[in-house]
Scaffold this motif. Structure first.
Motif, PDB file in Angstrom:
ATOM      1  N   GLU A  49      19.459 -39.602  24.155  1.00 37.45           N
ATOM      2  CA  GLU A  49      20.795 -40.199  24.188  1.00 37.45           C
ATOM      3  C   GLU A  49      21.709 -39.615  23.113  1.00 37.45           C
ATOM      4  OE1 GLU A  49      22.868 -44.615  23.630  1.00 37.45           O
ATOM      5  OE2 GLU A  49      20.679 -44.428  23.820  1.00 37.45           O
ATOM      6  N   ALA A  50      21.131 -39.286  21.942  1.00 35.33           N
ATOM      7  CA  ALA A  50      21.943 -38.840  20.811  1.00 35.33           C
ATOM      8  C   ALA A  50      22.127 -37.332  20.751  1.00 35.33           C
ATOM      9  CB  ALA A  50      21.288 -39.313  19.508  1.00 35.33           C
ATOM     10  N   LEU A  51      21.225 -36.570  21.339  1.00 31.11           N
ATOM     11  CA  LEU A  51      21.227 -35.118  21.153  1.00 31.11           C
ATOM     12  C   LEU A  51      22.521 -34.415  21.563  1.00 31.11           C
ATOM     13  CD1 LEU A  51      17.559 -34.176  22.114  1.00 31.11           C
ATOM     14  CD2 LEU A  51      18.652 -33.905  19.870  1.00 31.11           C
ATOM     15  N   PRO A  52      23.165 -34.768  22.678  1.00 35.21           N
ATOM     16  CA  PRO A  52      24.412 -34.062  23.020  1.00 35.21           C
ATOM     17  C   PRO A  52      25.471 -34.177  21.921  1.00 35.21           C
ATOM     18  CG  PRO A  52      23.576 -35.224  24.934  1.00 35.21           C
ATOM     19  CD  PRO A  52      22.748 -35.688  23.770  1.00 35.21           C
ATOM     20  N   TRP A  53      25.621 -35.357  21.367  1.00 31.95           N
ATOM     21  CA  TRP A  53      26.603 -35.547  20.292  1.00 31.95           C
ATOM     22  C   TRP A  53      26.205 -34.774  19.044  1.00 31.95           C
ATOM     23  CZ3 TRP A  53      26.825 -37.613  15.323  1.00 31.95           C
ATOM     24  CH2 TRP A  53      28.098 -37.946  14.835  1.00 31.95           C
ATOM     25  N   VAL A  54      24.925 -34.875  18.664  1.00 33.22           N
ATOM     26  CA  VAL A  54      24.456 -34.213  17.447  1.00 33.22           C
ATOM     27  C   VAL A  54      24.578 -32.693  17.571  1.00 33.22           C
ATOM     28  CG1 VAL A  54      22.441 -33.781  16.001  1.00 33.22           C
ATOM     29  CG2 VAL A  54      22.909 -36.100  16.800  1.00 33.22           C
ATOM     30  N   LEU A  55      24.051 -32.133  18.635  1.00 31.29           N
ATOM     31  CA  LEU A  55      24.063 -30.677  18.778  1.00 31.29           C
ATOM     32  C   LEU A  55      25.471 -30.152  19.053  1.00 31.29           C
ATOM     33  CD1 LEU A  55      20.760 -30.186  20.810  1.00 31.29           C
ATOM     34  CD2 LEU A  55      21.133 -29.879  18.350  1.00 31.29           C
ATOM     35  N   GLY A  56      26.293 -30.964  19.688  1.00 33.63           N
ATOM     36  CA  GLY A  56      27.667 -30.543  19.978  1.00 33.63           C
ATOM     37  C   GLY A  56      28.545 -30.488  18.749  1.00 33.63           C
ATOM     38  N   ARG A  57      28.135 -31.130  17.665  1.00 34.14           N
ATOM     39  CA  ARG A  57      28.924 -31.157  16.434  1.00 34.14           C
ATOM     40  C   ARG A  57      28.321 -30.262  15.345  1.00 34.14           C
ATOM     41  NH1 ARG A  57      32.649 -35.250  16.318  1.00 34.14           N
ATOM     42  NH2 ARG A  57      32.602 -35.499  14.053  1.00 34.14           N
ATOM     43  N   MET A  58      27.365 -29.425  15.721  1.00 37.91           N
ATOM     44  CA  MET A  58      26.768 -28.524  14.740  1.00 37.91           C
ATOM     45  C   MET A  58      27.799 -27.483  14.299  1.00 37.91           C
ATOM     46  SD  MET A  58      23.768 -28.589  13.287  1.00 37.91           S
ATOM     47  CE  MET A  58      22.978 -29.674  14.468  1.00 37.91           C
ATOM     48  N   PRO A  59      28.019 -27.322  12.992  1.00 39.22           N
ATOM     49  CA  PRO A  59      29.048 -26.375  12.534  1.00 39.22           C
ATOM     50  C   PRO A  59      28.662 -24.926  12.845  1.00 39.22           C
ATOM     51  CG  PRO A  59      28.409 -27.928  10.794  1.00 39.22           C
ATOM     52  CD  PRO A  59      27.394 -28.054  11.887  1.00 39.22           C
ATOM     53  N   PRO A  60      29.632 -24.045  12.940  1.00 39.24           N
ATOM     54  CA  PRO A  60      29.326 -22.620  13.127  1.00 39.24           C
ATOM     55  C   PRO A  60      28.449 -22.097  11.990  1.00 39.24           C
ATOM     56  CG  PRO A  60      31.659 -23.052  13.492  1.00 39.24           C
ATOM     57  CD  PRO A  60      31.084 -24.306  12.935  1.00 39.24           C
ATOM     58  N   GLY A  61      27.459 -21.294  12.360  1.00 34.83           N
ATOM     59  CA  GLY A  61      26.561 -20.747  11.352  1.00 34.83           C
ATOM     60  C   GLY A  61      25.392 -21.643  11.006  1.00 34.83           C
ATOM     61  N   TYR A  62      25.342 -22.833  11.591  1.00 34.85           N
ATOM     62  CA  TYR A  62      24.242 -23.776  11.347  1.00 34.85           C
ATOM     63  C   TYR A  62      23.419 -23.869  12.636  1.00 34.85           C
ATOM     64  CZ  TYR A  62      26.241 -25.143   6.887  1.00 34.85           C
ATOM     65  OH  TYR A  62      26.701 -25.128   5.594  1.00 34.85           O
ATOM     66  N   ARG A  63      22.220 -23.292  12.621  1.00 37.17           N
ATOM     67  CA  ARG A  63      21.398 -23.191  13.829  1.00 37.17           C
ATOM     68  C   ARG A  63      20.391 -24.345  13.876  1.00 37.17           C
ATOM     69  NH1 ARG A  63      20.747 -17.751  11.945  1.00 37.17           N
ATOM     70  NH2 ARG A  63      18.524 -18.159  11.686  1.00 37.17           N
ATOM     71  N   PRO A  64      20.428 -25.159  14.935  1.00 36.19           N
ATOM     72  CA  PRO A  64      19.536 -26.318  15.014  1.00 36.19           C
ATOM     73  C   PRO A  64      18.120 -25.954  15.466  1.00 36.19           C
ATOM     74  CG  PRO A  64      20.968 -26.266  16.921  1.00 36.19           C
ATOM     75  CD  PRO A  64      21.411 -25.132  16.039  1.00 36.19           C
ATOM     76  N   ILE A  65      17.149 -26.530  14.781  1.00 37.82           N
ATOM     77  CA  ILE A  65      15.748 -26.469  15.190  1.00 37.82           C
ATOM     78  C   ILE A  65      15.310 -27.895  15.482  1.00 37.82           C
ATOM     79  CG2 ILE A  65      13.382 -25.892  14.527  1.00 37.82           C
ATOM     80  CD1 ILE A  65      14.496 -23.815  12.605  1.00 37.82           C
ATOM     81  N   VAL A  66      15.157 -28.226  16.749  1.00 41.76           N
ATOM     82  CA  VAL A  66      14.732 -29.573  17.146  1.00 41.76           C
ATOM     83  C   VAL A  66      13.212 -29.582  17.243  1.00 41.76           C
ATOM     84  CG1 VAL A  66      14.794 -31.305  18.981  1.00 41.76           C
ATOM     85  CG2 VAL A  66      16.880 -30.069  18.349  1.00 41.76           C
ATOM     86  N   VAL A  67      12.594 -30.440  16.460  1.00 35.09           N
ATOM     87  CA  VAL A  67      11.130 -30.530  16.451  1.00 35.09           C
ATOM     88  C   VAL A  67      10.718 -31.762  17.247  1.00 35.09           C
ATOM     89  CG1 VAL A  67       9.048 -30.566  15.064  1.00 35.09           C
ATOM     90  CG2 VAL A  67      11.119 -29.459  14.173  1.00 35.09           C
ATOM     91  N   ASP A  68      10.240 -31.526  18.459  1.00 36.39           N
ATOM     92  CA  ASP A  68       9.834 -32.638  19.309  1.00 36.39           C
ATOM     93  C   ASP A  68       8.474 -33.152  18.876  1.00 36.39           C
ATOM     94  OD1 ASP A  68      10.443 -34.220  21.806  1.00 36.39           O
ATOM     95  OD2 ASP A  68       8.429 -33.481  22.237  1.00 36.39           O
ATOM     96  N   ASN A  69       8.417 -34.462  18.592  1.00 41.02           N
ATOM     97  CA  ASN A  69       7.215 -35.061  18.010  1.00 41.02           C
ATOM     98  C   ASN A  69       6.573 -36.063  18.967  1.00 41.02           C
ATOM     99  OD1 ASN A  69       6.362 -36.933  15.018  1.00 41.02           O
ATOM    100  ND2 ASN A  69       5.369 -35.116  15.826  1.00 41.02           N
ATOM    101  N   GLY A  70       6.560 -35.697  20.250  1.00 37.43           N
ATOM    102  CA  GLY A  70       5.913 -36.550  21.234  1.00 37.43           C
ATOM    103  C   GLY A  70       6.867 -37.328  22.105  1.00 37.43           C
ATOM    104  N   SER A  71       8.066 -36.829  22.303  1.00 41.38           N
ATOM    105  CA  SER A  71       9.057 -37.539  23.127  1.00 41.38           C
ATOM    106  C   SER A  71       8.588 -37.653  24.574  1.00 41.38           C
ATOM    107  CB  SER A  71      10.404 -36.804  23.088  1.00 41.38           C
ATOM    108  OG  SER A  71      10.920 -36.763  21.783  1.00 41.38           O
ATOM    109  N   THR A  72       8.968 -38.755  25.193  1.00 47.37           N
ATOM    110  CA  THR A  72       8.646 -38.970  26.605  1.00 47.37           C
ATOM    111  C   THR A  72       9.908 -39.104  27.453  1.00 47.37           C
ATOM    112  OG1 THR A  72       8.504 -41.369  26.253  1.00 47.37           O
ATOM    113  CG2 THR A  72       6.455 -40.098  26.050  1.00 47.37           C
ATOM    114  N   ASP A  73      11.070 -38.885  26.834  1.00 47.26           N
ATOM    115  CA  ASP A  73      12.338 -39.081  27.553  1.00 47.26           C
ATOM    116  C   ASP A  73      13.034 -37.770  27.904  1.00 47.26           C
ATOM    117  OD1 ASP A  73      13.134 -38.224  25.075  1.00 47.26           O
ATOM    118  OD2 ASP A  73      14.669 -39.770  24.781  1.00 47.26           O
ATOM    119  N   GLY A  74      12.332 -36.655  27.756  1.00 45.49           N
ATOM    120  CA  GLY A  74      12.934 -35.369  28.075  1.00 45.49           C
ATOM    121  C   GLY A  74      13.792 -34.787  26.975  1.00 45.49           C
TER     122      GLY A  74
END
Length: 227
Positions: A14-39
């Motif tokens: 639910e939160a990822l679109p907002w979080v990743l969409g606001r990542m500043p230029p030059g800041y590369r996101p590494i999402v570490v999935d820790n057992g998610s079941t919601d895709g």
């Protein structure tokens, strides 16, 4: 200079679109999935994040897996639940990038409607006070948004893989003589329910983990010969 942002993730679709969409230029996101079941992992990849899978459950395990996957000189950490605005990352990272500090923490300033219940704030305050007393580092918050050198953090040899990882980071950094500071960041309403501080029991478990880490690391550092 590019910066990589490590985002431990457990069911945060639910939160990822907002979080990743606001990542500043030059800041590369590494999402570490820790057992998610919601895709969450698939969605993060679709949104352009580098996705790492860490099957061993634990906040520290996810953070450390992201650290091992990173390659940038400077890394940031933050929650993936939209309680913190990625657009504030440059303010947190700048003291490290400019050579003025070695570790910077975002001190959370609660905004109206923020998902930070009283029991969680009290637990955080107690731990921050104990940290000040033991290390002399003038931190008021053990906030999850932070920045530091990737190589330096790896050299600290953090071992906790549960809730104590953020505290061990500060304790080890202080023992190594790092320059540690904090900057204010707005704390917002998170998406979904917290897996750690959303309940009194969760907060108690987190505080217990951190107190154990504080005792263990403090005693270990006292036994180590001075360098």
């Amino acid at each position: 200079m590019s910066v990589e942002v490590i985002l431990p993730c457990l069911d945060e679709r639910e939160a990822l679109p907002w979080v990743l969409g606001r990542m500043p230029p030059g800041y590369r996101p590494i999402v570490v999935d820790n057992g998610s079941t919601d895709g969450s992992a698939a969605l993060a990849a679709e949104l352009g994040a580098h996705v790492v899978t860490e099957p061993r459950r634990g906040f520290g395990a996810a953070c450390h897996a992201g650290l091992l996957a990173a390659t940038a000189d400077v890394v940031c950490f933050m929650d993936a639940d939209a309680s913190l605005d990625p657009r504030l990352l440059p303010e947190v990272a700048w003291p490290v990038l400019s050579g003025r500090a070695d570790l910077v923490l975002g001190r959370r300033v609660r905004r109206p409607g923020a998902s930070w219940p009283l029991h969680a704030r009290l637990g955080n305050a107690v731990l921050a006070r104990s940290l000040r007393q033991r290390t002399g580092v003038p931190l008021r918050d053990l906030g999850p948004m932070r920045a530091c050198s990737r190589a330096g953090l790896l050299a600290l040899g953090l071992t906790d893989r549960r809730f104590g990882y953020p505290l061990e980071m500060v304790l080890r950094a202080a023992a190594a003589g790092w320059r540690i500071t904090e900057v204010d960041v707005a704390y917002l309403r998170r998406h979904g329910r917290s897996k750690v501080t959303g309940t009194v029991l969760g907060t108690m478990r987190a505080v217990a983990d951190m107190r154990g880490v504080m005792r263990e690391v403090t005693n270990r550092v006292m036994r180590e010969p001075s360098r």
